[in-house]
Motif scaffolding. Structure first.
Motif, short mmCIF file in Angstrom:
data_model
loop_
_atom_site.label_atom_id
_atom_site.label_comp_id
_atom_site.label_asym_id
_atom_site.label_seq_id
_atom_site.Cartn_x
_atom_site.Cartn_y
_atom_site.Cartn_z
N LEU A 102 -10.69 0.94 0.57
CA LEU A 102 -10.02 0.14 1.60
C LEU A 102 -11.02 -0.75 2.32
N HIS A 103 -12.17 -0.19 2.67
CA HIS A 103 -13.18 -0.98 3.37
C HIS A 103 -13.73 -2.10 2.46
N ARG A 104 -13.90 -1.80 1.20
CA ARG A 104 -14.39 -2.82 0.28
C ARG A 104 -13.39 -3.97 0.17
N LEU A 105 -12.11 -3.64 0.11
CA LEU A 105 -11.08 -4.66 0.02
C LEU A 105 -11.03 -5.50 1.29
N GLN A 106 -11.21 -4.85 2.43
CA GLN A 106 -11.22 -5.58 3.69
C GLN A 106 -12.41 -6.53 3.77
N GLU A 107 -13.57 -6.10 3.28
CA GLU A 107 -14.76 -6.94 3.30
C GLU A 107 -14.58 -8.18 2.43
N VAL A 108 -13.90 -8.02 1.30
CA VAL A 108 -13.70 -9.13 0.37
C VAL A 108 -12.69 -10.14 0.93
N THR A 109 -11.62 -9.65 1.55
CA THR A 109 -10.55 -10.54 1.99
C THR A 109 -10.67 -10.95 3.46
N GLY A 110 -11.30 -10.10 4.27
CA GLY A 110 -11.38 -10.36 5.71
C GLY A 110 -10.11 -10.04 6.46
N GLU A 111 -9.08 -9.54 5.76
CA GLU A 111 -7.80 -9.24 6.39
C GLU A 111 -7.56 -7.74 6.49
N THR A 112 -6.48 -7.36 7.15
CA THR A 112 -6.16 -5.95 7.38
C THR A 112 -5.69 -5.30 6.08
N VAL A 113 -6.18 -4.08 5.84
CA VAL A 113 -5.83 -3.32 4.65
C VAL A 113 -5.08 -2.06 5.06
N HIS A 114 -4.01 -1.77 4.36
CA HIS A 114 -3.19 -0.59 4.65
C HIS A 114 -3.17 0.36 3.45
N LEU A 115 -3.06 1.65 3.77
CA LEU A 115 -2.79 2.68 2.77
C LEU A 115 -1.55 3.42 3.23
N GLY A 116 -0.55 3.52 2.38
CA GLY A 116 0.69 4.21 2.76
C GLY A 116 1.19 5.08 1.63
N GLY A 142 0.38 6.81 10.81
CA GLY A 142 1.40 7.77 11.20
C GLY A 142 2.78 7.17 11.35
N ASN A 143 2.86 5.84 11.50
CA ASN A 143 4.17 5.19 11.63
C ASN A 143 4.88 5.17 10.29
N ALA A 144 6.20 5.13 10.36
CA ALA A 144 7.03 5.00 9.15
C ALA A 144 7.73 3.66 9.15
N SER A 145 7.84 3.06 7.97
CA SER A 145 8.56 1.80 7.81
C SER A 145 9.46 1.90 6.60
N PRO A 146 10.55 1.15 6.55
CA PRO A 146 11.42 1.17 5.37
C PRO A 146 10.66 0.67 4.15
N ALA A 147 10.81 1.36 3.03
CA ALA A 147 10.10 0.96 1.82
C ALA A 147 10.64 -0.35 1.24
N TYR A 148 11.95 -0.63 1.43
CA TYR A 148 12.57 -1.76 0.76
C TYR A 148 12.11 -3.12 1.28
N CYS A 149 11.45 -3.14 2.46
CA CYS A 149 11.06 -4.44 3.00
C CYS A 149 9.58 -4.49 3.39
N THR A 150 8.78 -3.62 2.80
CA THR A 150 7.32 -3.63 3.02
C THR A 150 6.63 -3.69 1.68
N GLY A 151 5.48 -4.35 1.64
CA GLY A 151 4.75 -4.47 0.39
C GLY A 151 4.32 -3.12 -0.16
N VAL A 152 3.73 -2.28 0.68
CA VAL A 152 3.29 -0.96 0.25
C VAL A 152 4.48 -0.14 -0.24
N GLY A 153 5.58 -0.21 0.49
CA GLY A 153 6.76 0.55 0.11
C GLY A 153 7.33 0.11 -1.22
N LYS A 154 7.48 -1.19 -1.41
CA LYS A 154 8.05 -1.68 -2.67
C LYS A 154 7.11 -1.41 -3.84
N ALA A 155 5.80 -1.49 -3.61
CA ALA A 155 4.84 -1.17 -4.67
C ALA A 155 5.00 0.29 -5.08
#
Length: 269
Positions: A102-116, A142-155
């Motif tokens: 996750l940290h490596r991906l953040q360093e490459v893109t400069g944007e926020t990285v999520h794991l869900g 710790g937050n929950a989001s609907p899978a159908y409308c989030t990138g992590v969820g749909k993946a």
């Protein structure tokens, strides 16, 4: 045999809420914290419950697989409880495994990285690495989001087979969080078909206005853990073209996490 009967420990048990759930959890505590299997009379001496009530509660726990009773009438932790504990441990270990990627991906893109991780038809955020120019967004560990409308969820949904996917999304209410939110099962299935074909998902302001991401699926070898990793940023800065450019790196990060999971959490020989 030690029964874990120190004064402080007993006080915690007796101070616990006296509802049915509290009593059942107390019984699990007695058995789990004991030095060995416990007889009915051992538990009775600690529980402050009538004999008949205690017998019924222990029977329920045995029926649910949370406790086991041997031929000598001694109680021990059941396989179902051990499985739940193992799953909980695995998620904590999973987060530690994923962290450097996750940290490596953040360093490459400069944007926020999520794991869900996928739970039913929701995604639970296990980790978040803030971007260099963080933008206020809903996601918190710790937050929950609907899978159908989030990138992590749909993946994560895309890693399911068709039968389980249909089961998970059956009866979903497709709440329109934004004007871009998918509105039906047919739209979601069409999107997931494209995600499977290319190997990554987009969230183009589907859950939050002004927030976009690209995500890739993560799946444990036994299929018990379905998750996703994403790079997220504000739409004014993170265009779809930029997300497309980052997609191969997100897929590599997801694949690397899966490889590390296989090496560290797989069966030991």
């Amino acid at each position: 045999m030690g029964l874990g009967s120190e004064a402080g420990k007993n006080k915690r048990h007796r101070d616990r809420e006296t509802g049915t759930l509290g009593k059942l959890v107390s019984l699990l505590d007695f058995v789990a914290l004991a030095d060995g299997p416990m007889r009915f009379t051992d538990i009775l001496s600690l529980s402050d419950q009538p004999r008949g009530s205690l017998h019924r509660q222990l029977s329920h726990l045995v029926e649910e697989g949370l406790l086991e009773v041997d031929r000598d009438g001694r109680y021990r932790i059941g396989l179902r409880l051990l499985t739940l504990a193992s799953r909980s441990w695995a998620r904590n270990e999973f987060r530690a495994i994923a962290e450097p990627h996750l940290h490596r991906l953040q360093e490459v893109t400069g944007e926020t990285v999520h794991l869900g991780v996928l739970r039913g038809a929701e995604v639970i955020y296990l980790d978040k690495v803030e971007g260099q120019q963080s933008v206020r967004m809903y996601s918190q560990v710790g937050n929950a989001s609907p899978a159908y409308c989030t990138g992590v969820g749909k993946a994560a949904l895309s890693a399911l087979d068709d039968a389980e996917l249909a089961e998970r999304i059956s009866g979903l209410e497709y709440r329109p969080y934004t004007e871009h939110t998918l509105r039906s099962a047919s739209e979601l299935l069409s999107d997931i078909s494209q995600i499977r074909a290319r190997g990554y998902a987009f969230d183009l302001e589907e859950h939050e206005n002004g927030i976009c991401c690209v995500a890739a699926p993560i799946r444990s070898d036994d299929g018990h853990m379905l998750a996703g990793v994403s790079v997220t940023g504000p739409a004014y800065r993170v265009t779809q073209q930029r997300l497309q450019t980052w997609a191969p790196g997100v897929v590599v990060a997801a694949d690397s996490i899966m490889m590390d999971m296989r090496n560290r959490m797989g069966p030991k020989r």
